[in-house]
Enzyme design. Sequence first.
Site, short mmCIF file in Angstrom:
data_model
loop_
_atom_site.label_atom_id
_atom_site.label_comp_id
_atom_site.label_asym_id
_atom_site.label_seq_id
_atom_site.Cartn_x
_atom_site.Cartn_y
_atom_site.Cartn_z
N ILE A 1 -3.83 14.11 -9.89
CA ILE A 1 -4.91 14.37 -10.94
C ILE A 1 -4.09 15.77 -11.92
O ILE A 1 -4.62 16.27 -13.16
CB ILE A 1 -6.52 14.50 -10.17
CG1 ILE A 1 -6.74 13.37 -9.71
CG2 ILE A 1 -6.66 14.75 -11.07
CD1 ILE A 1 -7.45 13.23 -8.67
N SER B 1 -26.71 17.11 -35.85
CA SER B 1 -27.23 15.78 -36.14
C SER B 1 -28.55 16.01 -36.44
O SER B 1 -29.47 15.67 -37.22
CB SER B 1 -27.10 14.91 -34.80
OG SER B 1 -28.35 15.59 -33.97
N LYS C 1 1.03 -1.22 0.31
CA LYS C 1 0.04 0.11 -0.05
C LYS C 1 0.35 1.30 -0.03
O LYS C 1 0.67 2.32 0.93
CB LYS C 1 -0.78 0.36 1.27
CG LYS C 1 -1.97 -1.26 1.71
CD LYS C 1 -2.85 -1.36 0.64
CE LYS C 1 -4.16 -2.02 0.43
NZ LYS C 1 -4.03 -3.80 -0.08
N HIS C 2 2.60 0.95 -0.44
CA HIS C 2 3.09 1.72 -0.54
C HIS C 2 3.80 2.40 -2.22
O HIS C 2 4.78 1.41 -2.21
CB HIS C 2 3.84 2.17 0.64
CG HIS C 2 4.56 3.44 1.14
ND1 HIS C 2 5.95 3.61 0.03
CD2 HIS C 2 4.80 4.53 2.19
CE1 HIS C 2 6.47 5.18 0.13
NE2 HIS C 2 5.58 5.10 1.54
N LYS D 1 -26.33 24.15 -40.18
CA LYS D 1 -25.39 24.13 -39.17
C LYS D 1 -24.10 23.67 -39.21
O LYS D 1 -23.13 23.07 -39.68
CB LYS D 1 -25.76 23.65 -37.79
CG LYS D 1 -26.77 23.92 -37.45
CD LYS D 1 -26.94 25.40 -37.32
CE LYS D 1 -25.92 26.37 -35.51
NZ LYS D 1 -26.51 25.37 -34.84
N SER E 1 -2.91 13.35 -3.39
CA SER E 1 -3.90 12.78 -4.16
C SER E 1 -4.37 14.25 -5.08
O SER E 1 -5.00 13.49 -6.11
CB SER E 1 -4.78 11.96 -3.11
OG SER E 1 -5.02 13.24 -2.47
N GLU F 1 -15.19 26.23 -29.28
CA GLU F 1 -15.79 25.70 -28.27
C GLU F 1 -15.27 25.20 -27.37
O GLU F 1 -15.55 25.10 -25.66
CB GLU F 1 -17.28 25.69 -28.67
CG GLU F 1 -18.36 27.01 -29.14
CD GLU F 1 -19.14 25.70 -29.51
OE1 GLU F 1 -20.71 27.22 -30.05
OE2 GLU F 1 -19.50 24.91 -30.61
N ASN G 1 -21.01 25.05 -37.14
CA ASN G 1 -20.61 25.30 -35.70
C ASN G 1 -19.54 25.49 -35.00
O ASN G 1 -18.00 24.91 -35.83
CB ASN G 1 -21.18 24.24 -34.65
CG ASN G 1 -23.12 23.77 -35.01
OD1 ASN G 1 -23.43 25.17 -35.18
ND2 ASN G 1 -22.87 23.26 -34.36
N SER H 1 10.69 8.99 0.70
CA SER H 1 9.25 8.99 -0.89
C SER H 1 9.32 10.09 -1.26
O SER H 1 9.53 10.00 -2.60
CB SER H 1 7.59 8.86 0.15
OG SER H 1 8.50 7.15 0.05
N THR I 1 -17.92 47.84 -28.30
CA THR I 1 -17.41 47.62 -26.93
C THR I 1 -18.65 48.12 -25.96
O THR I 1 -19.77 48.23 -26.42
CB THR I 1 -16.81 49.14 -26.44
OG1 THR I 1 -17.77 50.23 -26.76
CG2 THR I 1 -15.70 49.67 -26.15
N HIS I 2 -18.85 47.06 -24.98
CA HIS I 2 -20.15 46.36 -24.55
C HIS I 2 -21.04 45.33 -25.43
O HIS I 2 -22.04 46.01 -25.54
CB HIS I 2 -20.71 47.65 -23.40
CG HIS I 2 -19.75 48.53 -22.77
ND1 HIS I 2 -19.83 48.43 -21.76
CD2 HIS I 2 -19.42 50.22 -22.96
CE1 HIS I 2 -18.92 49.60 -21.11
NE2 HIS I 2 -18.54 50.09 -22.01
#
Length: 449
Positions: free
Chosen positions: A324, A276, A75-76, A281, A320, A288, A283, A103, A149-150
């Site tokens: 990731i 589909s 477990k190590h 279309k 942990s 995106e 796109n 380690s 602008t805006h």
Amino acid sequence: MAIHPVEFRYGTPEMRVIWEAENKLQKMLDVEAALAQAEGELGIIPAEAASEIVRKASTEFVTLERVNEIERDTKHDIASLVKALAEQCEGDAGEYVHFGATSNDIVDTSNSLLLRDSISVLRDKLTRVLEVLLDLADENRDRVCIGRTHGQHALPTTYGMKFAIWADEIHRQLERLDACSERLCVGMMTGAVGTTAALGEEGLEVHERVSEILGLRPVLISNQVVQRDNHAEFIMVLANIATTLDKIALEIRNLQRTEIMEVGEKFDPEKQVGSSTMPHKMNPITAERICGIARVIRSYVVAALENNPLWHERDLTNSSSERIILPEACILTDYILKLTLDVLCNLVFYPENIRRNLEFTGGLIMAERLMAELTRRGMGRQTAYAAVRQCAIEASRTGRSLRDVVLERSEIMDYLTVEDLEEIMNPETYIGSARRMVERVLEESEKWL
């Protein structure tokens, strides 16, 4: 069976291979080999044992399958690696594997090697994005378009300005990545709480020599870990890069909207399908995807910042999440850099729509210029502003052009000829220093590259 989209949908081969389990194992073995070599040179362990450890510190001998098999019992992970390496060494060499190390010496130093390789891949793509943007800025320095602008039509600008602004920002991201790399990619061989106590009087020499062998700068001081402000900074730099790419993709998506359609992604009508159910279309799916994945990359910043405050000399709460966020942040940032290159290298311009949108307001976008010219010719600035504003409001209300409304106002035309007004209303001649600004970026970029 593949589960995570990184495994089968998102990512490039050159970045994925860095973070594959076997390569990560090899990098940890490289650190164990450097440790043995340093200790052998300094006479801490027998030279013969050091040579044997260095020879066997390879996935050719220490397989991922065997390490995983041992880990199911221990477990190590690092203890399993040490045992797998030791059992491959002949004689009593295995007895000296991992001597004086903890380690996280192996984990943090091997992560530095992985991150160094990742930064090299990221830097290459960032540089290519910069080069493409500079080329686009050069090619489009005189392509006049409406500035917004805006979300509203404002004044004329140029596509050269858009691309040059993005290029300048990408250059800053390169600088941030380089500066971060100096602090992030460091070696550490300092033992259980950072004092090198198990290595005796030669502890600091071992620490420094291991880093030298691996081509890393030795961390100045640590406890059981390289402090995580470095890693948090790296993730924040990647999030910043992702946000720049998000900005670029978002602008392209907006400019590809049906009612605007000035520029857009290349679409292959012979093969590509936009929807589909809606056959018409086309796109902006790549842009995106860039924007969507940028959100994920930014989300890692919180975890990275929370990995810095650990209990005392160290706890395990950073480990942990880093398993990731480090690979995923690198893989996904590299991926959207690739997507950005794909979009920019195949960008389609629609000149007729650029011209249409420039003229869409019937000259209202030239109101500022008209006000400024009247002021230059003797009308007070506040008076000129009020007069032009009244004309703009009437033009908007009636749907007439600003030019036609102004022609009927003697208080304005007393300062202008018809020829003057025609020139004032030409958006192509109202871009100020835009061309020179683009040229300045292009000139400065010779130093960047």
